[in-house]
Design an enzyme around this catalytic site. Structure first.
Site, PDB file in Angstrom:
ATOM      1  N   GLU A   1      35.401  25.853  -7.231  1.00 39.65           N
ATOM      2  CA  GLU A   1      35.383  26.590  -5.970  1.00 39.65           C
ATOM      3  C   GLU A   1      36.697  26.464  -5.223  1.00 39.65           C
ATOM      4  O   GLU A   1      37.186  27.441  -4.634  1.00 39.65           O
ATOM      5  CB  GLU A   1      34.193  26.115  -5.131  1.00 39.65           C
ATOM      6  CG  GLU A   1      32.862  26.586  -5.716  1.00 39.65           C
ATOM      7  CD  GLU A   1      31.642  25.987  -5.054  1.00 39.65           C
ATOM      8  OE1 GLU A   1      30.536  26.514  -5.276  1.00 39.65           O
ATOM      9  OE2 GLU A   1      31.783  24.983  -4.328  1.00 39.65           O
TER      10      GLU A   1
ATOM     11  N   GLY B   1      21.671   6.310   6.430  1.00 43.25           N
ATOM     12  CA  GLY B   1      22.265   7.556   5.955  1.00 43.25           C
ATOM     13  C   GLY B   1      21.590   8.769   6.560  1.00 43.25           C
ATOM     14  O   GLY B   1      20.365   8.925   6.459  1.00 43.25           O
TER      15      GLY B   1
ATOM     16  N   VAL C   1      26.884  -0.213   8.396  1.00 42.22           N
ATOM     17  CA  VAL C   1      26.073  -1.212   7.699  1.00 42.22           C
ATOM     18  C   VAL C   1      26.977  -1.979   6.754  1.00 42.22           C
ATOM     19  O   VAL C   1      27.653  -1.397   5.910  1.00 42.22           O
ATOM     20  CB  VAL C   1      24.927  -0.545   6.918  1.00 42.22           C
ATOM     21  CG1 VAL C   1      24.165  -1.575   6.092  1.00 42.22           C
ATOM     22  CG2 VAL C   1      23.984   0.183   7.867  1.00 42.22           C
TER      23      VAL C   1
END
Length: 469
Positions: free
Chosen positions: A207, A46, A114
């Site tokens: 938002e 990651g 992965v």
């Protein structure tokens, strides 16, 4: 805690393990890509906030690092919604992972998927099992995706917002709705095309909801001949009793008032029970809409379950105090995939500062382990909570102070610029924001993918279905 030195064994399998990447079919093959290296091997899965922070903390450590990510870029997720609403380009909020680690000699970046983790054997399988990677320490920082509460089929009708691809899909659907409405022949079709439903009243939903009215009232003004974009209907649906539940009550109420002033229909205690191409069903009411956005929940990466340890309802690993996985002291979880709590016992929020702090601690604990020193426990330092609603409208909690209005909005702007990675990105975002602020225009209103004809066809079919009912 001792680390495993994969070069100590004379067997063929261990011989191959000195190469960070090894192919199953030819474990002893030497590719020449990776020289023999006896340093402990740290694999980071990651390239988000947690993964990058862990790698940087290990920059001067006597280890070799392999950072794996399915994409080649690090993404600043807090501004994804601005890509979705055509304010920013994807390149404004992302940078190549290789560029971030270009000066870190002990780090190798590999773009790969992965597919399996074996913590007991200390291996990671890549690209459908064609490549096997050995590790001495593993840092799992794969983040989270949006959760649909047992209804994965809803995703095709209500995209979430976790990746650049998600943001571009949102932008495409949003802008395409106006194009289709301009060509729609029936009032019912136009109404459904100009209705935008946002599920989830957290920061992302708020938002998004606050940004849409500014576009419909300003950016698109005067551009269409058969429709009035300002007549668009925006609904924000929240299943709980208030929006922004992580904020104090008074700031949640202030945010709702700001959204009301913008014309957003905020519905709390409103549970969505169905999502389809025709719209949503919430509290038993059918809402006709062809554009639905999802911001109602998170689900940790499925890789967490492969560790074979307890996970919470969101699929996050219930880590030990040092962020290691129970039973596997050399495997760590950081960021949205780790279930941790503050000193008050509340869950650590899935925000960038928390991920940065976790990644840094994991790197520090690996170094402490190598030096034979005890590990540190994770202690989350809350640097504040921020949410913007629109121009000069925001709410914030910083160092216990509750802010709202213009000052909170300016604080939000400053903090997000500060956290962006790279001078180029910061300058680009400032320019784009300044352009949008003074002109009300969106500079990246590009529509790709599905043609307007397909949406018109689907809209007409849904309208015919409604009329027949």
């Amino acid at each position: 805690m001792p680390h495993r030195n994969s070069e100590s064994s004379p067997t063929a399998a261990s011989d191959a393990a000195v190469h960070p990447l090894r192919v199953r079919e030819s474990l002893t093959a030497t590719t020449g890509m990776y020289p023999v290296d006896s340093r402990p091997h740290v694999v980071i899965v990651g390239g988000g906030f947690a993964g990058i922070s862990a790698a940087r903390e290990l920059a001067d450590a006597p280890v070799r690092i392999t950072l794996l990510d399915r994409t080649n870029h690090h993404l600043f997720q807090p501004l994804l919604y601005q890509v979705a609403t055509a304010v920013l380009n994807p390149s404004d909020i992302s940078v190549p992972i290789r560029w971030l680690l270009r000066n870190q000699a002990n780090a190798t970046v590999v773009m790969a998927d992965v597919d399996r983790i074996d913590p007991a054997a200390k291996t990671v399988s890549l690209d459908n099992g064609t490549v096997l990677l050995s590790f001495d320490y593993l840092v799992l920082a794969t983040g989270a995706r949006h959760a649909y509460f047992g209804h994965p089929e809803w995703e095709q009708h209500a995209p979430g917002l976790k990746s650049i691809e998600d943001a571009l899909e949102m932008r495409r659907r949003f802008l395409l709705s106006f194009e289709a409405a301009e060509r729609a022949s029936a009032a019912g079709e136009r109404d459904a095309l100009l209705t935008f439903v946002i599920v989830g009243g957290g920061p992302t939903g708020v938002e998004l909801a606050g940004m849409i009215p500014e576009i419909t009232h300003q950016a698109l003004k005067g551009e269409f001949r058969r429709i009035d974009p300002s007549s668009a209907r925006v609904l924000l649906l929240e299943g709980g009793p208030r929006i922004l539940p992580s904020f104090p009550d008074e700031l949640s109420a202030r945010a709702q008032r700001d959204l009301d002033a913008l014309g957003v229909e905020v519905r709390t205690n409103c549970v969505v029970t169905d999502v389809s191409a025709e719209g949503v069903v919430a509290n038993g009411e059918r809402i006709d809409a062809h554009t639905v956005f999802w911001g109602a929940g998170n689900q940790a990466s499925p890789l967490a379950k492969q560790l074979g340890v307890p996970v919470d309802r969101a699929g996050r690993v219930q880590v030990d105090a040092d962020l290691s996985v129970p039973g596997f002291p050399d495997v760590f979880c950081a960021g949205d995939i780790a279930a941790t709590a503050t000193k008050e016992g509340t869950p650590v929020p899935a925000v960038a500062p928390a991920a940065n702090q976790m990644g840094t601690l994991v790197g520090r604990n690996i170094v402490r382990t190598l030096n034979g020193r005890p590990r540190e426990a994770f202690r989350y330092i809350n640097k504040g909570d921020l949410a913007t609603i629109g121009r000069h409208k925001a709410v914030a909690v910083i160092a216990g102070a509750k802010l709202h209005g213009t000052f909170a909005w300016l604080t939000w702007l400053f903090v997000h610029i500060l956290y962006l990675v790279g001078i180029r990105n910061r300058l680009s975002v400032v320019v784009q924001w300044a352009y949008q602020y003074f002109t009300f225009q969106r500079g990246v209103r590009l529509i790709t993918g599905t043609t307007v004809h397909r949406l018109l066809k689907a809209s007409k079919a849904a309208n015919d279905k409604r009329r027949a009912a």
